[in-house]
Enzyme design. Structure first.
Site, PDB file in Angstrom:
ATOM      1  N   GLY A 157       0.837  -1.207   0.000  1.00 54.41           N
ATOM      2  CA  GLY A 157       0.000   0.000   0.000  1.00 54.41           C
ATOM      3  C   GLY A 157       0.867   1.251   0.000  1.00 54.41           C
ATOM      4  N   ARG A 213       0.967  -5.291  -5.138  1.00 51.85           N
ATOM      5  CA  ARG A 213       1.190  -6.436  -4.240  1.00 51.85           C
ATOM      6  C   ARG A 213       1.391  -7.622  -5.178  1.00 51.85           C
ATOM      7  NH1 ARG A 213      -0.553  -4.140   0.749  1.00 51.85           N
ATOM      8  NH2 ARG A 213      -2.408  -2.847   0.606  1.00 51.85           N
ATOM      9  N   ASP A 261       5.339  -4.697   6.044  1.00 53.95           N
ATOM     10  CA  ASP A 261       5.822  -6.039   6.411  1.00 53.95           C
ATOM     11  C   ASP A 261       5.791  -7.038   5.243  1.00 53.95           C
ATOM     12  OD1 ASP A 261       3.094  -6.108   6.512  1.00 53.95           O
ATOM     13  OD2 ASP A 261       2.957  -6.984   8.516  1.00 53.95           O
ATOM     14  N   THR A 275       4.383   2.776   5.293  1.00 53.26           N
ATOM     15  CA  THR A 275       2.995   2.314   5.444  1.00 53.26           C
ATOM     16  C   THR A 275       2.275   3.268   6.388  1.00 53.26           C
ATOM     17  OG1 THR A 275       1.533   0.643   6.440  1.00 53.26           O
ATOM     18  CG2 THR A 275       3.801   0.638   7.192  1.00 53.26           C
ATOM     19  N   ASP A 305       0.112   2.389   8.425  1.00 49.82           N
ATOM     20  CA  ASP A 305      -0.380   1.642   9.594  1.00 49.82           C
ATOM     21  C   ASP A 305       0.463   1.791  10.862  1.00 49.82           C
ATOM     22  OD1 ASP A 305      -2.295   0.767   7.846  1.00 49.82           O
ATOM     23  OD2 ASP A 305      -1.436  -1.222   7.560  1.00 49.82           O
ATOM     24  N   ASP A 312       2.748  -0.141  11.895  1.00 48.53           N
ATOM     25  CA  ASP A 312       2.755  -1.456  12.542  1.00 48.53           C
ATOM     26  C   ASP A 312       4.091  -2.190  12.371  1.00 48.53           C
ATOM     27  OD1 ASP A 312       2.530  -1.801   9.837  1.00 48.53           O
ATOM     28  OD2 ASP A 312       0.972  -3.328   9.918  1.00 48.53           O
ATOM     29  N   ARG A 322      -5.236  -1.908   9.133  1.00 48.89           N
ATOM     30  CA  ARG A 322      -5.167  -3.373   9.011  1.00 48.89           C
ATOM     31  C   ARG A 322      -5.336  -4.024  10.382  1.00 48.89           C
ATOM     32  NH1 ARG A 322      -3.272  -6.079   4.421  1.00 48.89           N
ATOM     33  NH2 ARG A 322      -2.209  -4.245   3.733  1.00 48.89           N
TER      34      ARG A 322
END
Ligand code: F6P
Length: 324
Positions: A11, A72, A103, A126, A128, A130, A172
């Protein structure tokens, strides 16, 4: 090392362009030939590779998205796909890679390094936030600010009509965007995957809200286990009489992924890009360049993709306390 290449994968996130620019210009500054690969691992497989000049990255530091496009890749998940990618790199004489992504990108990078030994450095791109090994990821700050702008607007209309809004944010499996939007946006409740909040908890909390609170905002992170914002709203609704409270739902969606990066994301992208190239030159590999406590740190991909990055422990408590 004379030739390196940079690509973005997974993304997109605001600040990726600042990072690409930094990789290209740091590489050229140090006398390297820098190539770009379009569409992430797919472009590597297809040989969608071209040499960059300093001016190739002019006028992009302020732009969202990624000039290198992103994808992706299904094919890169296969050994044959990765072999094709390796052959393309050989053809162009590329000896080092900078992968900007999350990731999934780093999982691919780790396998690729282990199979073919091509030195590869990562930059955490990203929204996120994360990824273990960096306090913040490139794009997170912009995404939170974009979401907050929307939440502020929704609060105006929520207050005008005495309504309860369930607002779904991205992330996510991570509640980072959710909790920061909850605190910054003054939400009454935040539902994130890291904590167990039941529908009964939500109902109880609404029933006990002080009388003067006629409208409310509930932030729902997309990974919340009770369901998406709409499902949660419908479950909660059943516990109230038809005319007791009015509920609405808004899913912010991909608006959070676009827009001009904030100063913080431009700086983070630029720092990580420089650190990745200088890391490659110094012989670092199979790791990500991140920033922890304002210092550049290299973390093995193996840790970035397997270790948890828990929410800051005091944030949930802070949000709850401020929502009374
Ligand atoms: O990883 C970034 C992210 O925006 C997540 O927050 C979200 O779950 C996902 O990507 C959406 O992916 P796509 O753009 O492929 O629908």
């Amino acid at each position: 090392m004379k030739k390196i290449a940079v690509f973005t994968s997974g993304g997109d996130s605001p600040g990726m362009n600042a990072c690409i620019r930094s990789v290209v210009r740091t590489g050229i500054y140090h006398g390297l030939d820098v190539y770009s690969i379009m569409y992430g691992y797919d472009g590597m497989i297809n040989g969608d590779i071209k040499k960059m000049q300093s001016h190739s990255v002019s006028n992009i530091v302020q732009r969202g998205g990624t000039i290198l496009k992103s994808a992706r890749s299904e094919e890169f998940l296969t050994k044959e796909g990765r072999k094709k990618a390796y052959d393309q790199l050989q053809k162009f004489g590329i000896e080092g890679l900078v992968a900007i992504g999350g990731d999934g990108t780093f999982t691919g990078a780790k396998v690729f390094f282990e199979e073919f030994g091509v030195p590869i450095l990562g930059c955490p791109g990203t929204i996120d936030n994360d990824i273990y090994g960096t306090d913040y990821t490139i794009g997170f700050d912009t995404a939170v600010n974009t979401a907050l702008e929307a939440i502020d607007k929704i609060r105006d209309t929520a207050a005008a009509h005495d309504r309860i809004f369930f607002i779904e944010v991205m992330g996510r499996d991570s509640g980072y965007i959710g909790i920061e939007c909850g605190i910054g946006g003054g939400a009454e409740m935040v539902l994130v995957p890291e904590t167990k909040t039941t529908i009964d908890d939500v109902v109880r909390s609404f029933k006990s809200l002080r009388k003067s609170k006629t409208s409310s905002i509930v932030i729902v992170a997309e990974g919340e286990e009770e369901g998406d914002a709409s499902q949660i709203m419908n479950k909660v609704k059943q516990h109230f009489k038809e005319d007791e409270k009015e509920f609405k739902v808004t899913t912010l969606g991909h608006i959070q992924r676009g827009g001009n990066p904030t100063a913080m994301d431009r700086l983070l992208g630029s720092r990580c890009g420089m650190a990745a190239v200088e890391g490659l030159i110094k012989g670092e590999s199979n790791c990500m360049a991140g920033v922890i406590n304002d210092t550049v740190v290299y973390t093995p991909f193996a840790d970035c993709i397997t270790k948890d990055k828990p929410l800051k422990s005091d944030y949930l408590r802070l949000q709850e306390m401020l929502s009374i």
